[in-house]
Design a protein around this motif. Structure first.
Motif, mmCIF file in Angstrom:
data_model
loop_
_atom_site.group_PDB
_atom_site.id
_atom_site.type_symbol
_atom_site.label_atom_id
_atom_site.label_comp_id
_atom_site.label_asym_id
_atom_site.label_seq_id
_atom_site.Cartn_x
_atom_site.Cartn_y
_atom_site.Cartn_z
ATOM 1 N N UNK A 33 61.635 -2.679 -0.428
ATOM 2 C CA UNK A 33 63.044 -2.332 -0.603
ATOM 3 C C UNK A 33 63.214 -0.826 -0.833
ATOM 4 N N UNK A 34 62.270 -0.230 -1.576
ATOM 5 C CA UNK A 34 62.324 1.216 -1.841
ATOM 6 C C UNK A 34 62.232 2.004 -0.544
ATOM 7 N N UNK A 35 61.372 1.561 0.362
ATOM 8 C CA UNK A 35 61.240 2.259 1.651
ATOM 9 C C UNK A 35 62.550 2.154 2.448
ATOM 10 N N UNK A 36 63.152 0.980 2.433
ATOM 11 C CA UNK A 36 64.400 0.780 3.180
ATOM 12 C C UNK A 36 65.539 1.604 2.578
ATOM 13 N N UNK A 37 65.596 1.639 1.248
ATOM 14 C CA UNK A 37 66.659 2.392 0.571
ATOM 15 C C UNK A 37 66.523 3.896 0.840
ATOM 16 N N UNK A 38 65.308 4.418 0.680
ATOM 17 C CA UNK A 38 65.103 5.859 0.889
ATOM 18 C C UNK A 38 65.351 6.248 2.339
ATOM 19 N N UNK A 67 67.613 4.862 4.330
ATOM 20 C CA UNK A 67 69.062 4.929 4.503
ATOM 21 C C UNK A 67 69.637 6.186 3.853
ATOM 22 N N UNK A 68 69.083 6.560 2.706
ATOM 23 C CA UNK A 68 69.531 7.789 2.046
ATOM 24 C C UNK A 68 69.280 9.004 2.945
ATOM 25 N N UNK A 69 68.090 9.078 3.507
ATOM 26 C CA UNK A 69 67.733 10.221 4.348
ATOM 27 C C UNK A 69 68.605 10.280 5.600
ATOM 28 N N UNK A 70 68.985 9.116 6.113
ATOM 29 C CA UNK A 70 69.785 9.064 7.336
ATOM 30 C C UNK A 70 71.238 9.441 7.077
ATOM 31 N N UNK A 71 71.806 8.916 5.981
ATOM 32 C CA UNK A 71 73.246 9.106 5.738
ATOM 33 C C UNK A 71 73.569 10.316 4.874
ATOM 34 N N UNK A 72 72.640 10.725 4.025
ATOM 35 C CA UNK A 72 72.889 11.881 3.150
ATOM 36 C C UNK A 72 71.679 12.809 3.186
ATOM 37 N N UNK A 73 71.450 13.474 4.309
ATOM 38 C CA UNK A 73 70.232 14.279 4.468
ATOM 39 C C UNK A 73 70.118 15.433 3.480
ATOM 40 N N UNK A 74 71.237 15.887 2.920
ATOM 41 C CA UNK A 74 71.189 17.030 2.002
ATOM 42 C C UNK A 74 71.148 16.613 0.531
ATOM 43 N N UNK A 75 71.187 15.328 0.268
ATOM 44 C CA UNK A 75 71.179 14.853 -1.110
ATOM 45 C C UNK A 75 69.750 14.817 -1.644
ATOM 46 N N UNK A 76 69.539 15.426 -2.798
ATOM 47 C CA UNK A 76 68.208 15.444 -3.413
ATOM 48 C C UNK A 76 68.070 14.260 -4.370
ATOM 49 N N UNK A 77 66.919 13.615 -4.308
ATOM 50 C CA UNK A 77 66.680 12.488 -5.214
ATOM 51 C C UNK A 77 65.232 12.498 -5.675
ATOM 52 N N UNK A 78 65.015 11.827 -6.792
ATOM 53 C CA UNK A 78 63.677 11.734 -7.377
ATOM 54 C C UNK A 78 63.281 10.267 -7.420
ATOM 55 N N UNK A 79 62.080 9.968 -6.966
ATOM 56 C CA UNK A 79 61.540 8.607 -6.980
ATOM 57 C C UNK A 79 60.737 8.425 -8.274
ATOM 58 N N UNK A 80 61.045 7.347 -9.000
ATOM 59 C CA UNK A 80 60.401 7.125 -10.298
ATOM 60 C C UNK A 80 59.693 5.764 -10.306
ATOM 61 N N UNK A 81 58.424 5.774 -10.640
ATOM 62 C CA UNK A 81 57.660 4.532 -10.730
ATOM 63 C C UNK A 81 57.915 3.870 -12.085
ATOM 64 N N UNK A 82 58.115 2.557 -12.063
ATOM 65 C CA UNK A 82 58.422 1.804 -13.288
ATOM 66 C C UNK A 82 57.496 0.582 -13.361
ATOM 67 N N UNK A 83 56.895 0.378 -14.518
ATOM 68 C CA UNK A 83 56.120 -0.837 -14.754
ATOM 69 C C UNK A 83 57.045 -1.855 -15.408
ATOM 70 N N UNK A 84 57.353 -2.902 -14.690
ATOM 71 C CA UNK A 84 58.314 -3.902 -15.149
ATOM 72 C C UNK A 84 57.591 -5.182 -15.547
ATOM 73 N N UNK A 85 57.805 -5.598 -16.767
ATOM 74 C CA UNK A 85 57.198 -6.842 -17.268
ATOM 75 C C UNK A 85 58.181 -7.976 -17.040
#
Length: 229
Positions: free
Chosen positions: A91-96, A98-116
């Motif tokens: 899902x992260x790959x699909x979301x990123x 779409x972000x790159x395609x529709x908002x090429x100038x928007x900066x974002x940070x990817x954060x890894x989360x350990x979810x229990x």
């Protein structure tokens, strides 16, 4: 003499006839001012009636009326930091993407989360790796990509995990969603595991970028939008 009297009488009769027919009215009217006023179009009965709306009043009303306007991208104030998650790897790959395609100038940070999590949606063991791989191919053909074949030494070995959830309610919704997509036989089991998830932080998002983000997130209805920690 008789001819003169005859012509005088004839002229007198002609004048009398002309007066009776009004042909001599222009020459026979009395010249008094009151008489002429009385013959006007009843000036004493003429009244001035105010118009409902004069051009000036209409212009003033138009200027004072609030103008209706649709929300525009320029009206959307930038948000300091917005976080959305938690995504599985696919899902992260699909979301990123779409972000790159529709908002090429928007900066974002990817954060890894350990979810229990404590609830897993799964297909029971298929008995062998070959059978599990064949089932995995069937699941992919249904358009479901967020899963993995269980390889540990537990009773679920060679089963297929279809998602880890914090609550039973969320897990049951996943089972119903999978059934609608044509995958039957999924179950919910209690199992405390730690899984790696991905969240995205988007900063100074306003205007067109914010509108695009609102459209993108409709494709990920289970993801939570929140302020950055």
């Amino acid at each position: 003499m008789l001819k003169l009297i005859f012509w005088l009488l004839l002229l007198a009769n002609a004048a009398l006839f002309a007066m009776q027919k009004g042909y001599l009215g222009a020459f026979y009217s009395d010249g008094r001012e009151p008489a002429r006023i009385g013959k006007q179009l009843q000036a004493d009965k003429i009244k001035l009636v105010a118009s409902d709306a004069t051009p000036a009043a209409t212009a003033a009303a138009s200027a004072s009326a609030p103008a209706a306007s649709a929300p525009a991208a320029a009206d959307l104030a930038p948000v300091a930091c917005t976080e959305i998650g938690n995504f599985s790897a696919s899902e992260a790959r699909r979301f990123s993407s779409q972000l790159a395609e529709r908002t090429p100038n928007l900066k974002f940070v990817r954060r890894e989360i350990q979810e229990v999590a404590s609830h897993m949606v799964y297909l029971p063991s298929l008995g062998s790796k070959e059978a599990a791989d064949n089932k995995a191919d069937e699941v992919r053909r249904l358009g479901i990509n967020d899963f993995f074949v269980i390889q540990d030494s537990s009773a679920l070995r060679y089963g297929i995990s279809l998602g880890i959830f914090k609550t039973d309610e969320a897990a049951q919704k996943q089972v119903a969603s999978l059934a609608k997509r044509g995958l039957s036989g999924a179950k919910v089991g209690t199992r405390s595991v730690s899984s790696s998830k991905v969240a995205f932080q988007l900063r100074d998002m306003g205007g067109d970028a914010r509108l695009a983000f609102d459209k993108i997130k409709t494709d990920f209805p289970t993801q939570e939008v929140r302020s950055c920690p």
